[in-house]
Design a protein around this motif. Structure first.
Motif, PDB file in Angstrom:
ATOM      1  N   ILE A  68       0.839  -1.205   0.000  1.00  0.00           N
ATOM      2  CA  ILE A  68       0.000   0.000   0.000  1.00  0.00           C
ATOM      3  C   ILE A  68       0.869   1.248   0.000  1.00  0.00           C
ATOM      4  O   ILE A  68       0.651   2.169  -0.798  1.00  0.00           O
ATOM      5  CB  ILE A  68      -0.963  -0.005   1.212  1.00  0.00           C
ATOM      6  N   LEU A  69       1.869   1.281   0.867  1.00  0.00           N
ATOM      7  CA  LEU A  69       2.746   2.447   0.936  1.00  0.00           C
ATOM      8  C   LEU A  69       3.490   2.655  -0.379  1.00  0.00           C
ATOM      9  O   LEU A  69       3.621   3.784  -0.862  1.00  0.00           O
ATOM     10  CB  LEU A  69       3.728   2.303   2.096  1.00  0.00           C
ATOM     11  N   ASP A  70       3.964   1.567  -0.954  1.00  0.00           N
ATOM     12  CA  ASP A  70       4.672   1.665  -2.228  1.00  0.00           C
ATOM     13  C   ASP A  70       3.753   2.176  -3.333  1.00  0.00           C
ATOM     14  O   ASP A  70       4.172   2.959  -4.183  1.00  0.00           O
ATOM     15  CB  ASP A  70       5.266   0.307  -2.598  1.00  0.00           C
ATOM     16  N   SER A  71       2.502   1.766  -3.312  1.00  0.00           N
ATOM     17  CA  SER A  71       1.582   2.191  -4.367  1.00  0.00           C
ATOM     18  C   SER A  71       1.271   3.684  -4.280  1.00  0.00           C
ATOM     19  O   SER A  71       0.937   4.301  -5.288  1.00  0.00           O
ATOM     20  CB  SER A  71       0.290   1.370  -4.328  1.00  0.00           C
ATOM     21  N   ILE A  72       1.386   4.267  -3.099  1.00  0.00           N
ATOM     22  CA  ILE A  72       1.181   5.713  -2.981  1.00  0.00           C
ATOM     23  C   ILE A  72       2.217   6.456  -3.817  1.00  0.00           C
ATOM     24  O   ILE A  72       1.917   7.459  -4.455  1.00  0.00           O
ATOM     25  CB  ILE A  72       1.219   6.156  -1.506  1.00  0.00           C
ATOM     26  N   PHE A  73       3.439   5.924  -3.842  1.00  0.00           N
ATOM     27  CA  PHE A  73       4.499   6.551  -4.637  1.00  0.00           C
ATOM     28  C   PHE A  73       4.211   6.495  -6.136  1.00  0.00           C
ATOM     29  O   PHE A  73       4.777   7.262  -6.901  1.00  0.00           O
ATOM     30  CB  PHE A  73       5.850   5.883  -4.358  1.00  0.00           C
ATOM     31  N   THR A  74       3.356   5.585  -6.565  1.00  0.00           N
ATOM     32  CA  THR A  74       3.088   5.453  -8.000  1.00  0.00           C
ATOM     33  C   THR A  74       1.990   6.394  -8.493  1.00  0.00           C
ATOM     34  O   THR A  74       1.751   6.470  -9.687  1.00  0.00           O
ATOM     35  CB  THR A  74       2.689   4.001  -8.365  1.00  0.00           C
ATOM     36  N   ILE A  75       1.338   7.100  -7.583  1.00  0.00           N
ATOM     37  CA  ILE A  75       0.301   8.046  -7.987  1.00  0.00           C
ATOM     38  C   ILE A  75       0.992   9.249  -8.616  1.00  0.00           C
ATOM     39  O   ILE A  75       1.770   9.953  -7.969  1.00  0.00           O
ATOM     40  CB  ILE A  75      -0.568   8.484  -6.792  1.00  0.00           C
ATOM     41  N   ARG A  76       0.725   9.466  -9.898  1.00  0.00           N
ATOM     42  CA  ARG A  76       1.348  10.584 -10.610  1.00  0.00           C
ATOM     43  C   ARG A  76       0.830  11.909 -10.069  1.00  0.00           C
ATOM     44  O   ARG A  76      -0.348  12.057  -9.788  1.00  0.00           O
ATOM     45  CB  ARG A  76       1.018  10.518 -12.096  1.00  0.00           C
ATOM     46  N   GLY A  77       1.730  12.863  -9.937  1.00  0.00           N
ATOM     47  CA  GLY A  77       1.329  14.212  -9.579  1.00  0.00           C
ATOM     48  C   GLY A  77       1.399  14.532  -8.097  1.00  0.00           C
ATOM     49  O   GLY A  77       0.988  15.598  -7.680  1.00  0.00           O
ATOM     50  N   ILE A  78       1.903  13.600  -7.285  1.00  0.00           N
ATOM     51  CA  ILE A  78       2.019  13.856  -5.853  1.00  0.00           C
ATOM     52  C   ILE A  78       3.483  14.096  -5.502  1.00  0.00           C
ATOM     53  O   ILE A  78       4.354  13.310  -5.849  1.00  0.00           O
ATOM     54  CB  ILE A  78       1.470  12.683  -5.017  1.00  0.00           C
ATOM     55  N   THR A  79       3.735  15.179  -4.798  1.00  0.00           N
ATOM     56  CA  THR A  79       5.072  15.500  -4.334  1.00  0.00           C
ATOM     57  C   THR A  79       5.145  15.234  -2.841  1.00  0.00           C
ATOM     58  O   THR A  79       4.307  15.714  -2.085  1.00  0.00           O
ATOM     59  CB  THR A  79       5.398  16.990  -4.604  1.00  0.00           C
ATOM     60  N   VAL A  80       6.144  14.452  -2.430  1.00  0.00           N
ATOM     61  CA  VAL A  80       6.367  14.200  -1.008  1.00  0.00           C
ATOM     62  C   VAL A  80       7.307  15.285  -0.512  1.00  0.00           C
ATOM     63  O   VAL A  80       8.436  15.398  -0.984  1.00  0.00           O
ATOM     64  CB  VAL A  80       6.966  12.799  -0.764  1.00  0.00           C
TER      65      VAL A  80
END
Length: 89
Positions: free
Chosen positions: A67-79
């Motif tokens: 789940i955490l890894d998939s958050i990184f795959t959402i295009r357009g989100i800057t951490v």
């Protein structure tokens, strides 16, 4: 427009425990991926999501990591953080 993704928003999407909220978040994420919003989150949000999934929902660690890894795959989100969150996870 700038928006910040918080813990509850991400939990509603991945847990799908409230159909109305899931649909609303899915619609928002699609708009984010289409570039309609400048979107930010923080490494603290990853820690909160992890904690809730483990301690409240009792999910196994491999599922939490997915789940955490998939958050990184959402295009357009800057951490917004200088920490290498992916490495820390």
């Amino acid at each position: 427009m700038k928006i910040f993704l918080d813990t509850n928003l991400l939990l509603r999407f991945y847990l799908k425990d409230n159909p109305e909220k899931f649909e609303a978040v899915m619609s928002l994420l699609l708009q984010i991926e289409e570039g309609q919003f400048k979107t930010y989150t923080s490494s603290i949000i990853f820690l909160e999501v992890s904690y809730v999934l483990k301690s409240v929902y009792k999910l196994p660690l491999p599922e939490i990591f997915d789940i955490l890894d998939s958050i990184f795959t959402i295009r357009g989100i800057t951490v917004i953080e200088k920490t290498n969150t992916k490495l820390a996870l």
